[in-house]
Design an enzyme around this catalytic site. Structure first.
Site, mmCIF file in Angstrom:
data_model
loop_
_atom_site.group_PDB
_atom_site.id
_atom_site.type_symbol
_atom_site.label_atom_id
_atom_site.label_comp_id
_atom_site.label_asym_id
_atom_site.label_seq_id
_atom_site.Cartn_x
_atom_site.Cartn_y
_atom_site.Cartn_z
ATOM 1 N N ARG A 1 11.501 37.603 -17.753
ATOM 2 C CA ARG A 1 11.869 37.114 -16.422
ATOM 3 C C ARG A 1 11.438 35.667 -16.286
ATOM 4 O O ARG A 1 10.256 35.361 -16.144
ATOM 5 C CB ARG A 1 11.196 37.981 -15.347
ATOM 6 C CG ARG A 1 11.659 37.659 -13.935
ATOM 7 C CD ARG A 1 10.913 38.509 -12.921
ATOM 8 N NE ARG A 1 9.499 38.189 -12.876
ATOM 9 C CZ ARG A 1 8.610 38.842 -12.122
ATOM 10 N NH1 ARG A 1 9.002 39.872 -11.402
ATOM 11 N NH2 ARG A 1 7.349 38.490 -12.114
ATOM 12 N N ASP B 1 11.204 31.891 -14.475
ATOM 13 C CA ASP B 1 10.965 31.439 -13.103
ATOM 14 C C ASP B 1 12.049 30.476 -12.633
ATOM 15 O O ASP B 1 12.899 30.031 -13.413
ATOM 16 C CB ASP B 1 9.597 30.752 -13.011
ATOM 17 C CG ASP B 1 8.454 31.701 -13.316
ATOM 18 O OD1 ASP B 1 8.541 32.871 -12.920
ATOM 19 O OD2 ASP B 1 7.477 31.256 -13.955
ATOM 20 N N ARG C 1 3.645 26.362 -18.525
ATOM 21 C CA ARG C 1 3.611 25.145 -17.717
ATOM 22 C C ARG C 1 2.181 24.733 -17.373
ATOM 23 O O ARG C 1 1.867 23.536 -17.310
ATOM 24 C CB ARG C 1 4.430 25.347 -16.441
ATOM 25 C CG ARG C 1 5.941 25.471 -16.703
ATOM 26 C CD ARG C 1 6.669 25.980 -15.482
ATOM 27 N NE ARG C 1 6.378 25.144 -14.321
ATOM 28 C CZ ARG C 1 6.494 25.560 -13.059
ATOM 29 N NH1 ARG C 1 6.908 26.793 -12.799
ATOM 30 N NH2 ARG C 1 6.227 24.746 -12.074
#
Length: 271
Positions: free
Chosen positions: A68, A70, A216
């Protein structure tokens, strides 16, 4: 064939009688989407794919994803699964779904897995690239796919910092307090490295799985190391301190791309 946490509603792969399981490899530009997972009233990759499947087969249902992503994150090798009563050939699933999908999402291939294949349990590793445009001049043509850093980056120092990530470690400092409270923050990283290709700097990471925003939140301090704003020892200290949220701020979503997923038992045949 070479996907991150899956929400509870995606974890049930229904197996009705007289249906065929289809695996799709999907590429997308995530810029205008609110992530992969379907959300009421918002544009998502999942909702676009399910709409296209309904238009092609006349069947409604929820697909399952192996990863999944973002909001704003891209993918070259996303893997999804759904069941259908249709006996359409592979080429029709590819060309037919692409006919109904918007231009920023494409089905690259369709497969029929062997009976023993499992979209989550058979995952060996997931791979991400993070792209940095290391230039004082912006690039309008590449905007949306790179995070621009104007100051020169020290690639050697960034790779020295990356060495601490290799192996099984507790990545609590690289996730939010909420994420750390919900699940184990221990992950196995098999590869983490930085390379330069002209004005492009690419961070590549391969791991068994990833926590939300982990990549990130890793790139953020790596850039600080590259710019001389953080020492390699300080970066290593982030890992050692295991303090949720410590590595933030995260790098922007636009530079992140899911490259693919490696399976222990690969998809055996095309439909």
């Amino acid at each position: 064939m070479t996907v991150t946490a899956v929400s509870p509603e995606l974890k049930q792969e229904v197996n009705p009688v007289n249906t065929t399981r289809i695996i799709l490899i999907v590429e997308y530009d995530g810029t205008r989407y609110h992530g992969f997972q379907a959300q009421a009233g918002l544009a998502t990759i999942q909702s676009e794919l399910e709409t296209a499947i309904r238009q092609l087969t006349g069947e409604s249902g929820r697909l399952v994803t192996a990863s999944r992503t973002d909001a704003g994150v891209h993918a070259r090798g996303q893997v999804v699964s759904f069941r259908t009563e249709s006996d359409l050939p592979a080429e029709t699933f590819v060309t037919g779904l692409n006919y109904y999908l918007p231009d920023d999402i494409a089905v690259k291939s369709a497969h029929k897995p062997g009976n023993g294949f499992h979209i989550w349990h058979d995952v060996q590793s997931r791979e991400y690239n993070y792209y940095i445009l290391n230039s004082r001049i912006r690039s309008p043509l590449r905007r949306g796919f790179y995070h621009r850093v104007a100051g020169q980056l020290n690639i050697e120092a960034m790779n020295q910092a990356c060495r601490a990530l290799i192996g099984e470690n507790d990545f609590a400092s690289f996730v939010s307090p909420d994420e750390a409270a919900l699940k184990s923050t221990v992950k196995r990283v098999d590869r983490a490295e930085v390379k330069r290709e002209g004005d492009l700097v690419i961070f590549n990471i391969l791991a068994n799985s990833f926590l939300m925003h982990q990549v990130r939140n890793t790139v953020g301090p790596l850039v600080r190391v590259g710019r001389g704003k953080m020492s390699v020892a300080e970066f290593h200290g982030l890992l050692e301190r295991k303090q949720p949220g410590l590595a933030r701020p995260a790098a922007p979503a636009c530079g992140l791309c899911l490259m693919g997923i490696n399976y222990n038992n690969p998809v055996e045949e095309k439909i």
